[in-house]
Design a protein around this motif. Structure first.
Motif, mmCIF file in Angstrom:
data_model
loop_
_atom_site.group_PDB
_atom_site.id
_atom_site.type_symbol
_atom_site.label_atom_id
_atom_site.label_comp_id
_atom_site.label_asym_id
_atom_site.label_seq_id
_atom_site.Cartn_x
_atom_site.Cartn_y
_atom_site.Cartn_z
ATOM 1 N N GLY A 163 -101.470 -2.395 48.250
ATOM 2 C CA GLY A 163 -102.660 -3.064 48.681
ATOM 3 C C GLY A 163 -103.952 -2.616 47.944
ATOM 4 N N SER A 164 -104.784 -3.368 47.439
ATOM 5 C CA SER A 164 -106.264 -2.991 46.776
ATOM 6 C C SER A 164 -107.352 -3.950 47.439
ATOM 7 C CB SER A 164 -105.959 -2.736 45.396
ATOM 8 O OG SER A 164 -107.166 -2.494 44.629
ATOM 9 N N TRP A 165 -108.275 -3.188 48.044
ATOM 10 C CA TRP A 165 -109.407 -4.172 48.283
ATOM 11 C C TRP A 165 -110.684 -3.250 47.949
ATOM 12 C CZ3 TRP A 165 -105.174 -2.378 51.285
ATOM 13 C CH2 TRP A 165 -104.278 -3.488 51.721
ATOM 14 N N ALA A 166 -111.762 -4.206 47.956
ATOM 15 C CA ALA A 166 -113.198 -3.762 47.800
ATOM 16 C C ALA A 166 -113.368 -3.639 49.078
ATOM 17 C CB ALA A 166 -114.064 -4.825 47.298
ATOM 18 N N VAL A 167 -114.435 -2.494 49.335
ATOM 19 C CA VAL A 167 -114.638 -2.003 50.747
ATOM 20 C C VAL A 167 -116.132 -1.270 50.652
ATOM 21 C CG1 VAL A 167 -112.402 -1.210 51.434
ATOM 22 C CG2 VAL A 167 -114.041 0.416 50.153
ATOM 23 N N ALA A 168 -116.724 -1.350 51.893
ATOM 24 C CA ALA A 168 -118.336 -0.882 51.756
ATOM 25 C C ALA A 168 -118.127 0.424 52.273
ATOM 26 C CB ALA A 168 -119.031 -1.571 52.877
ATOM 27 N N VAL A 169 -119.047 1.519 51.637
ATOM 28 C CA VAL A 169 -118.863 2.924 51.971
ATOM 29 C C VAL A 169 -120.579 3.464 52.115
ATOM 30 C CG1 VAL A 169 -116.721 3.307 50.506
ATOM 31 C CG2 VAL A 169 -119.279 3.420 49.505
ATOM 32 N N GLY A 170 -120.567 4.484 52.429
ATOM 33 C CA GLY A 170 -121.826 5.232 52.669
ATOM 34 C C GLY A 170 -122.993 5.272 51.872
ATOM 35 N N PRO A 196 -111.993 -5.035 65.605
ATOM 36 C CA PRO A 196 -111.197 -5.021 66.943
ATOM 37 C C PRO A 196 -110.314 -3.530 66.760
ATOM 38 C CG PRO A 196 -110.164 -6.154 64.877
ATOM 39 C CD PRO A 196 -111.456 -6.038 64.569
ATOM 40 N N LEU A 197 -110.709 -2.871 65.699
ATOM 41 C CA LEU A 197 -109.810 -1.685 65.617
ATOM 42 C C LEU A 197 -110.569 -0.649 64.743
ATOM 43 C CD1 LEU A 197 -106.940 -0.478 66.191
ATOM 44 C CD2 LEU A 197 -106.259 -1.238 63.948
ATOM 45 N N PHE A 198 -110.493 0.616 65.081
ATOM 46 C CA PHE A 198 -111.290 1.631 64.532
ATOM 47 C C PHE A 198 -110.186 2.623 64.129
ATOM 48 C CE2 PHE A 198 -114.738 -0.455 66.397
ATOM 49 C CZ PHE A 198 -115.723 -0.223 65.506
ATOM 50 N N LEU A 199 -109.917 3.033 62.979
ATOM 51 C CA LEU A 199 -108.779 3.979 62.314
ATOM 52 C C LEU A 199 -109.651 5.348 62.194
ATOM 53 C CD1 LEU A 199 -106.753 1.616 60.548
ATOM 54 C CD2 LEU A 199 -106.150 2.309 62.596
ATOM 55 N N ALA A 200 -109.864 6.090 63.049
ATOM 56 C CA ALA A 200 -110.457 7.326 63.220
ATOM 57 C C ALA A 200 -109.797 8.429 62.167
ATOM 58 C CB ALA A 200 -110.577 8.056 64.522
ATOM 59 N N ALA A 247 -103.005 -4.256 57.403
ATOM 60 C CA ALA A 247 -102.135 -3.402 56.661
ATOM 61 C C ALA A 247 -102.370 -1.945 57.083
ATOM 62 C CB ALA A 247 -102.509 -3.603 55.072
ATOM 63 N N LEU A 248 -103.449 -1.530 56.896
ATOM 64 C CA LEU A 248 -103.769 -0.047 57.600
ATOM 65 C C LEU A 248 -103.343 0.205 59.117
ATOM 66 C CD1 LEU A 248 -107.200 0.383 56.042
ATOM 67 C CD2 LEU A 248 -105.139 1.659 55.476
ATOM 68 N N SER A 249 -103.437 -0.628 59.979
ATOM 69 C CA SER A 249 -102.887 -0.421 61.053
ATOM 70 C C SER A 249 -101.459 -0.169 61.337
ATOM 71 C CB SER A 249 -103.353 -1.817 62.185
ATOM 72 O OG SER A 249 -102.375 -2.991 61.860
ATOM 73 N N ARG A 250 -100.612 -0.482 60.396
ATOM 74 C CA ARG A 250 -99.333 -0.308 60.281
ATOM 75 C C ARG A 250 -98.819 1.076 59.716
ATOM 76 N NH1 ARG A 250 -99.639 -5.975 59.175
ATOM 77 N NH2 ARG A 250 -99.474 -5.417 56.901
ATOM 78 N N VAL A 251 -100.067 1.825 59.285
ATOM 79 C CA VAL A 251 -99.725 3.074 58.554
ATOM 80 C C VAL A 251 -99.639 4.344 59.692
ATOM 81 C CG1 VAL A 251 -100.601 4.970 57.083
ATOM 82 C CG2 VAL A 251 -100.906 2.289 56.564
ATOM 83 N N PRO A 252 -98.644 5.108 59.530
ATOM 84 C CA PRO A 252 -98.505 6.235 60.500
ATOM 85 C C PRO A 252 -99.521 7.080 60.770
ATOM 86 C CG PRO A 252 -96.587 6.120 59.264
ATOM 87 C CD PRO A 252 -97.465 5.269 58.655
#
Length: 261
Positions: A163-170, A196-200, A247-252
């Motif tokens: 996967g590859s996605w444009a994202v917003a950063v600081g 709905p989800l935060f991946l800390a 996709a990231l929610s399925r990453v260990p």
């Protein structure tokens, strides 16, 4: 969980002959044993969580190095040492933000593993003794890479990009911290607003000490306005599209995350 989007004293006298001596440089790694820590001593050590500051933890010697993918989970409270055979600096708990603790290994010696820690300062590490059966070891085949200059997140599995996605950063004032870190916990808000989800992650804002009542933990999270993606607009977190978040929610947990400028 809330997230942010020396003196020159003389050397001490030599210890008495009955004191345990630190291992000499010639000591084979497999012979290096952890310094004994009593329950009373352990109770005084800081707990390595996203809320802690570990002032005596050594820094990551290769903050942009490639992690092996080996991850470890402490079955109970695990003492963290400054080096194999060195003094204790903290305790790694078996849970983080109500999830099982999984942290990546960045260096190994027989019976020892150097791990990334989730606490301030960023890039904190420590050594745990693995020769006593106190940790469970696994391997994550996933990698997450965030390119701050390109404002893009890429996800890999077994070396293959999935996967590859444009994202917003600081922004310049609240930048997303660069270096290697890891997925620390998956947090679902009781009353979701913008995600709905935060991946800390095991990293914190370098500009903010707190955010929304929390320790300014950096996270990967969703964002409802697609116009933000590809821009530098966040408080330090990485805002991702819905497909990326799924996709990231399925990453260990414990999976390495590399953030580059």
């Amino acid at each position: 969980m809330s997230s942010s989007c020396g003196t020159d004293d003389p050397p001490p006298a030599a210890p008495p002959a009955t004191s345990p001596a630190a291992p000499s440089p010639a000591t084979p790694p497999e012979k290096i044993k952890p310094a004994p820590v009593s329950p009373a001593q352990m109770a005084k050590l800081p707990i390595a969580t996203t809320y802690a500051t570990l002032r005596r933890a050594p820094r990551d010697p290769r903050p942009f190095g490639t992690a092996s993918g080996i991850i470890v989970h402490p079955k109970g409270k695990q003492v963290i040492y400054s080096r194999p055979g060195g003094p204790p600096v903290a305790v790694l708990p078996p849970t983080q933000l109500e999830d099982p603790t999984w942290v990546p290994v960045v260096q190994t010696l027989p019976g020892w593993a150097r791990i990334l820690l989730p606490s301030r300062p960023n890039r904190s590490t420590g050594w745990i003794h693995t020769g006593d059966g106190g940790v469970r070891t696994a391997r994550s085949t996933h990698r997450v890479r965030v390119d701050l200059a390109a404002r893009r997140l890429r996800l890999f599995d077994a070396g293959r990009r999935t996967g590859s996605w444009a994202v917003a950063v600081g922004t310049d004032r609240t930048p997303t911290p660069a270096g290697r870190t890891f997925l620390l916990a998956s947090v679902s808000p009781e009353h979701p607003t913008y995600s709905p989800l935060f991946l800390a992650l095991g990293a914190h804002s370098g500009a903010l000490r707190t955010f929304a009542g929390g320790p300014a933990t950096i996270a990967l999270h969703g964002w409802p306005d697609r116009a933000a993606f590809g821009r530098e607009v966040s408080y330090g977190c990485v805002r991702v599209p819905a497909a990326a978040l799924r996709a990231l929610s399925r990453v260990p947990l414990g999976t390495p995350v590399m953030i580059t400028r």
